[in-house]
Design an enzyme around this catalytic site. Sequence first.
Site, PDB file in Angstrom:
ATOM      1  N   GLY A 216       0.808  -1.215   0.000  1.00 35.37           N
ATOM      2  CA  GLY A 216       0.000   0.000   0.000  1.00 35.37           C
ATOM      3  C   GLY A 216       0.840   1.264   0.000  1.00 35.37           C
TER       4      GLY A 216
ATOM      5  N   ALA B 267       4.728   1.431   1.235  1.00 33.49           N
ATOM      6  CA  ALA B 267       5.849   0.887   0.467  1.00 33.49           C
ATOM      7  C   ALA B 267       6.692   2.035  -0.087  1.00 33.49           C
ATOM      8  CB  ALA B 267       5.331   0.017  -0.675  1.00 33.49           C
TER       9      ALA B 267
ATOM     10  N   ASP C  40      15.492  -7.939  -8.055  1.00 29.04           N
ATOM     11  CA  ASP C  40      14.455  -8.534  -7.209  1.00 29.04           C
ATOM     12  C   ASP C  40      13.426  -9.323  -8.014  1.00 29.04           C
ATOM     13  OD1 ASP C  40      13.362  -9.151  -4.808  1.00 29.04           O
ATOM     14  OD2 ASP C  40      12.289  -7.266  -4.526  1.00 29.04           O
TER      15      ASP C  40
END
EC number: 2.7.11.1
Length: 489
Positions: A63, A66, A178
């Site tokens: 949400g 972050a 990532d």
Amino acid sequence: MGCLHSKTANLPSSDDPSAPNKPESVNGDQVDQEIQNFKEFELNELRKATNGFSPSCIVSEGGEKAPNVVYRGKLEGNHLVAIKRFSRQSWPDAQQFVVEATGVGKLRNKRIVSLIGCCAEGDERLLVAEYMPNDTLSKHLFHWEKQPLPWDMRVRIADYIAEALDYCNIENRKIYHDLNAYRILFDEEGDPRLSTFGLMKNSRDGKSYSTNLAYTPPEFLRTGRVIPESVIFSYGTILLDLLSGKHIPPSHALDIIRGKNALLLMDSSLEGQYANDDATKLVDLASKCLQSEAKDRPDTKFLLSAVAPLQKQEEVASHVLMGLPKNTVILPTMLSPLGKACAKMDLATFHDILLKTGYRDEEGAENELSFQEWTQQVQEMLNTKKFGDIAFRDKDFKNSIEYYSKLVGMMPVPSATVFARRAFSYLMTDQQELALRDAMQAQVCIPEWPTAFYLQALALSKLGMETDAQDMLNDGAAYDAKRQNSWRC
């Protein structure tokens, strides 16, 4: 009342060659009709597209809290996009940000999500990409609702992502930051694609991995640097996800593999779907990718040569393997609250929304004054409506049917809301055919009323007509979107 008409009568058969094979919209908004050329957007354009960066438009995990948030946005022409908003300090150099984004924006391949623009205005740094309407691998693999991902689809995901990484490698974009199940998205046809957001690293914070450190490449833990081989390690963790259906730390998985118990890794829901030899080959590939020494890991060409031969159903479309509808795909995140309740068959929530909406949806219709006239002229009619509404509120559906049926015979002008409430009451008393009839009557009263379509979808689903039910859900969602004067996220 005249002839009733429902669109279910004209639905194309799933075997009809004239039926469209490619979805073209989500809730009436255009998705991936044509990939736009990369451009620099004005901040006001993106602010408008996200309703002022409304929290309700956020589609990323974490949400508002972050560091980098992804929004769903809608550009002029109803084109849906994903907009990533970096933290203000992530890219202090606006020119560097634009140059990096422009480079990534040149990439065009069917296995990756195209980056179509950016914005570097003031302190804002934003990326704009194609919108993928069928959620993430994380959702389908770890949080599935209807069915787990079948083996053949998991192999396809492994193959397509290997293709995506190989393409990036060829284009000299060898570093992907990532790589995880959230970075793999599904397009309108259900095909997996690699997000291009992972090709852009925050220039200041240096964080290439936001996931648990147990899943990060060993060299990153030692040096804080990402190298091309780090991407292969992360691909190995994706293979573990696909094989097991859950998050397994690479070190634990390797212990199991070394103990000659590789098949213990397998997701139990896949039992009977794969040959042990094929599963062993994927486990072996994962083991190679997860080697602690970067030099011992394979390259992207090896990934392709290992995974591609394992695909057994290449002729079957991804949306079929995943159990997605063949026609327009509607995501729960794109539906109104009533549409979401319909999609989930959440009748309690559906009932609550009908109660809260009352008779407001008939305002502006031809019969908007009918109840007002009745209350002034006929006390019996007023009392009948009152008792029906009380019974409906109290979930006394047997009596609500009785009172609303009496009211239908008294009304000088038909009421869509009365038909809708009686339809829902029929649903709750297992009278699906009557519910469908009343929902169709409500559509006759207000031809483009989403509630009428959602009620038909519920009734059709209860009758086991899932394809027709999905069509009604799609139509209801499209009319929901059409009714909005301005887009609500």
